[in-house]
Scaffold this active site. Sequence first.
Site, PDB file in Angstrom:
ATOM      1  N   HIS A 120       0.882  -1.169   0.000  1.00  0.00           N
ATOM      2  CA  HIS A 120       0.000   0.000   0.000  1.00  0.00           C
ATOM      3  C   HIS A 120       0.918   1.217   0.000  1.00  0.00           C
ATOM      4  O   HIS A 120       2.022   1.167   0.562  1.00  0.00           O
ATOM      5  CB  HIS A 120      -0.840   0.093   1.273  1.00  0.00           C
ATOM      6  CG  HIS A 120      -1.712  -1.092   1.535  1.00  0.00           C
ATOM      7  ND1 HIS A 120      -1.400  -2.051   2.446  1.00  0.00           N
ATOM      8  CD2 HIS A 120      -2.906  -1.428   1.019  1.00  0.00           C
ATOM      9  CE1 HIS A 120      -2.368  -2.955   2.477  1.00  0.00           C
ATOM     10  NE2 HIS A 120      -3.293  -2.608   1.619  1.00  0.00           N
ATOM     11  N   ASP A 132       2.491   1.879   3.280  1.00  0.00           N
ATOM     12  CA  ASP A 132       3.527   0.956   3.765  1.00  0.00           C
ATOM     13  C   ASP A 132       4.903   1.467   3.369  1.00  0.00           C
ATOM     14  O   ASP A 132       5.879   1.269   4.089  1.00  0.00           O
ATOM     15  CB  ASP A 132       3.390  -0.436   3.118  1.00  0.00           C
ATOM     16  CG  ASP A 132       2.087  -1.119   3.470  1.00  0.00           C
ATOM     17  OD1 ASP A 132       1.654  -0.997   4.619  1.00  0.00           O
ATOM     18  OD2 ASP A 132       1.523  -1.779   2.572  1.00  0.00           O
TER      19      ASP A 132
HETATM   20  C1  XLS Z   1      -7.491  -7.163   3.899  1.00  0.00           C
HETATM   21  C2  XLS Z   1      -6.979  -7.263   2.556  1.00  0.00           C
HETATM   22  C3  XLS Z   1      -5.799  -6.355   2.264  1.00  0.00           C
HETATM   23  C4  XLS Z   1      -5.619  -6.232   0.787  1.00  0.00           C
HETATM   24  C5  XLS Z   1      -4.763  -5.114   0.361  1.00  0.00           C
HETATM   25  O1  XLS Z   1      -8.252  -7.982   4.357  1.00  0.00           O
HETATM   26  O2  XLS Z   1      -6.647  -8.598   2.284  1.00  0.00           O
HETATM   27  O3  XLS Z   1      -4.662  -6.808   2.911  1.00  0.00           O
HETATM   28  O4  XLS Z   1      -5.139  -7.406   0.238  1.00  0.00           O
HETATM   29  O5  XLS Z   1      -5.357  -3.901   0.603  1.00  0.00           O
END
Ligand code: XLS
Length: 439
Positions: free
Chosen positions: A101, A104
């Site tokens: 993200h 991150d």
């Molecule tokens: C949350 C999601 C998240 C996505 C990315 O449950 O899995 O981690 O994969 O935003």
Amino acid sequence: MSEYFPEVPHVEYEGPDSDTELAFDYYDPDKQVGDKTMKEHLRFAVSFWHAFTGDGSDPFGAPTMQRPWDDIEDPMEKAEARIEANFELLDKLGVDYFCYHDRDLAPSGDTIEESNENLDEIVPLIKEKIDETGIGVLFGSAELFAEPKYAVGAASSPSADVFAHAGAQVKKALEVTNELGGEGFCLWGGREGYKTLLNTDMGLEQDNVARFLTMVADHADEIGFEGQLMLEPKPKEPMKFQYDHDAATIHAFLQKYDLDDRFTLNIETNHATLADRPFAHELRYARLNDILGSIDANQGDKLVGWDTDEFPFSLRDHTLAMYEILQNGGIAPGGINFDAKVRRESFEPVDLVHGHITGMDTYARALEAAHALKESGELEEFVDERYSSYDEGIGQQIVEGEADLADLEEYTLDNDVPHPESGREEKLNALLNRYILEA
Ligand code: XLS
Ligand code: NI
Ligand code: NI
């Protein structure tokens, strides 16, 4: 440059009989399975958010993870350390991709300008590392769910200002992902949904999500982003109901708003579990409808009601999943992204390595079993035979659209009462076990 995981060697394939602690039992990257090597089939990725920003906290407990960058105070220096650590870990695991993200990679600032500046400061380092190592971005994403402003959604927020802010944030995240040569961009609508219908204009919210996605697709075209745009189904958590409930729900949504040519799906194992669907069901639905984009690999636990995101270890579920991927002709330009975290009790850095080894070995073994099953044609033959009444006579007329209800009546009056045949589920379970054990 400091080494962040000095106790971790380059992890190699040594086979199941080896005593080496950090080695692969089944994942042999160069091993040919059908027309591709294991590495080409599986296209593994590490999730930056779990491996490097996740701290082990849960709704009841404080952070537990011990990480080499814990003592770094300055948020930008910490971000740089995590990036260096990302490339080191991926190199040691032999993984070619990572996913992130925006938040991150670099910390959020007080304003969008500050957040963008933080990203601009860190992106050159990431680019340098990408050029140096050949490790690339499977997909980027924008974190549109953590900050308080997104408490009730981003594109589905009741506030137009929040919608606008989310748009500004995605614009930048998409541009950064384009700059880093990302093969995809994923929108997980973390809070796009509702807690109660009593205060929700569901029609406007869904129309707005579609408007938002249209803007994202248009901007991707404008900046020449060639990666795939993806949505990630998840039925609930944190909201009671999320609009991206499951593959079929998103498909209907995309068709309604004429977006089905522009988005594919990033299917997550644990989200399928939360939606009460087998993982393979979600994959099959997506592949039959040409929207299978990529996989967020993990595993849930039916006895714990949330998205536990464990590293995958179930051979049966993953063999069935790999069977779908092989039937799909592979997963590229997507991949198998470990959206998985170590348990909060597994707090040592080496546990991160064990987690990825377990996940990679599970998928490798599942690939071999699924490939052997597919090559044998045993399952396909059984299914073909089961539906063979559609190959001729009235069945053929039905599938060719040449029968109406009067034809069916005439046929039925002339023929005996039909007898269904056994589905042989028990026998097929044994067949699947045989491929898992012997492939
Ligand atoms: C949350 C999601 C998240 C996505 C990315 O449950 O899995 O981690 O994969 O935003
Ligand atoms: Ni995910
Ligand atoms: Ni998830």
